[in-house]
Design a protein around this motif. Sequence first.
Motif, PDB file in Angstrom:
ATOM      1  N   THR A  46       0.840  -1.346   0.174  1.00 18.67           N
ATOM      2  CA  THR A  46       0.436   0.064   0.033  1.00 18.67           C
ATOM      3  C   THR A  46       0.766   1.689  -0.341  1.00 18.67           C
ATOM      4  O   THR A  46       0.538   2.727  -0.496  1.00 18.67           O
ATOM      5  N   MET A  47       2.279   1.508   0.972  1.00 16.01           N
ATOM      6  CA  MET A  47       2.954   2.663   0.218  1.00 16.01           C
ATOM      7  C   MET A  47       3.717   3.110  -0.839  1.00 16.01           C
ATOM      8  O   MET A  47       3.373   4.110  -1.353  1.00 16.01           O
ATOM      9  N   LYS A  61       0.299   4.362  -2.394  1.00 17.68           N
ATOM     10  CA  LYS A  61       0.047   5.522  -2.109  1.00 17.68           C
ATOM     11  C   LYS A  61       1.189   6.582  -2.215  1.00 17.68           C
ATOM     12  O   LYS A  61       0.999   7.540  -2.474  1.00 17.68           O
ATOM     13  N   GLU A  62       2.496   5.939  -2.752  1.00 24.08           N
ATOM     14  CA  GLU A  62       3.600   7.149  -2.864  1.00 24.08           C
ATOM     15  C   GLU A  62       3.426   7.330  -4.427  1.00 24.08           C
ATOM     16  O   GLU A  62       3.426   8.422  -5.148  1.00 24.08           O
ATOM     17  N   GLN A  63       2.744   6.388  -5.392  1.00 24.60           N
ATOM     18  CA  GLN A  63       2.025   6.736  -6.948  1.00 24.60           C
ATOM     19  C   GLN A  63       1.197   7.278  -7.299  1.00 24.60           C
ATOM     20  O   GLN A  63       1.379   8.955  -7.259  1.00 24.60           O
ATOM     21  N   ILE A  64      -0.119   7.677  -6.358  1.00 22.07           N
ATOM     22  CA  ILE A  64      -1.009   8.581  -6.575  1.00 22.07           C
ATOM     23  C   ILE A  64      -1.319   9.742  -6.085  1.00 22.07           C
ATOM     24  O   ILE A  64      -1.508  10.676  -6.320  1.00 22.07           O
ATOM     25  N   ARG A  65      -0.634  10.347  -4.780  1.00 20.22           N
ATOM     26  CA  ARG A  65      -0.046  11.241  -4.269  1.00 20.22           C
ATOM     27  C   ARG A  65       1.128  12.394  -4.705  1.00 20.22           C
ATOM     28  O   ARG A  65       0.906  12.914  -3.296  1.00 20.22           O
ATOM     29  N   SER A  66       2.096  11.572  -4.910  1.00 18.36           N
ATOM     30  CA  SER A  66       2.935  12.325  -5.502  1.00 18.36           C
ATOM     31  C   SER A  66       2.607  12.643  -6.995  1.00 18.36           C
ATOM     32  O   SER A  66       3.525  13.886  -7.777  1.00 18.36           O
ATOM     33  N   VAL A  67       0.833  13.131  -7.346  1.00 15.00           N
ATOM     34  CA  VAL A  67       0.951  13.659  -8.739  1.00 15.00           C
ATOM     35  C   VAL A  67       0.715  15.818  -8.313  1.00 15.00           C
ATOM     36  O   VAL A  67       0.746  15.708  -7.262  1.00 15.00           O
TER      37      VAL A  67
END
Length: 304
Positions: free
Chosen positions: A237-238, A241-247
């Motif tokens: 999940t990390m 989260k990093e992929q989706i929330r770093s855009v």
Amino acid sequence: MSVQGSLDQQWAKVRGRLKDEVGETAYRSWLKPLTVGEFDGGQVRIVVPTRFMRDWIRTHYADRIRALWSGENPGVQSVEIVVAAARAEAPRPAGAFDAAPAVADAARPAAEAPRAVPAAEPAPEPDMPALPAGGALLGGEERDDYSALLDPRFTFENFVVGKPNELAFAAARRVADASTVTFNPLFLYGGVGLGKTHLMHAIAWHIRKKDPSRRVIYLSAEKFKYQFIRALRYKDTMAFKEQIRSVDVLMIDDVQFISGKDSTQEEFFHTFNALVDQGKQIVLTADRSPVEIASLEERVTSRL
């Protein structure tokens, strides 16, 4: 009679004339939420709830309001359009949760906050070169498993603009052109085949062309749900989260499909909060307005 009482009566007459001229839908969207402020030195101040609405009223209705009001009261020489929040408190950071979204839903009572923009039917498009295989948007590169392919036909130039959809088109263009977030989220809703996806693709194409360095993810709510469940299953999940929330821009199509999925709604809620806190843009579509989506958590509805 007090000065304010006289102004309110004059404004009621002006609004009545405007309603006859522009029709019920435009009146509910733009003119019904307006309130009268002060009258000073020949200038009437009209208060609107959002900056977007202020800009739209200034461009499309201010001159007509002034002309009609001068007919009711020759002492009115000019009209000033101001945002309500600007009178009461200092400007807040872009993307704050109580900052208004794009525009008012024409079917919503004036007392409620503006929420969403009806979309409209896309135009027939000419043939355009296809994207390379795997041509999803992320940081200007054709990569990333989360993003969906963009249709090269779905651009702003190929979208037919008319009275029913000019608001949705203007809001989408403003998001695509803006270098900073002016309202968040942009929520487009409407029936099947009315152009919601066309406008989302057009925003993504425009951003990519204007600034390829901005990171954009476009995906359906179903794919968001699938990727999140997959991350749970593989205890990764990390990375999700990093992929989706770093855009810089997150675009989710048909967001109504996350309703009823508690864990997915939980993740969407926290992703939404994280991106807004970072001042990142969110663009969403659905087939109905947020309050009409069944099994959607209240806290999620409030964000939308």
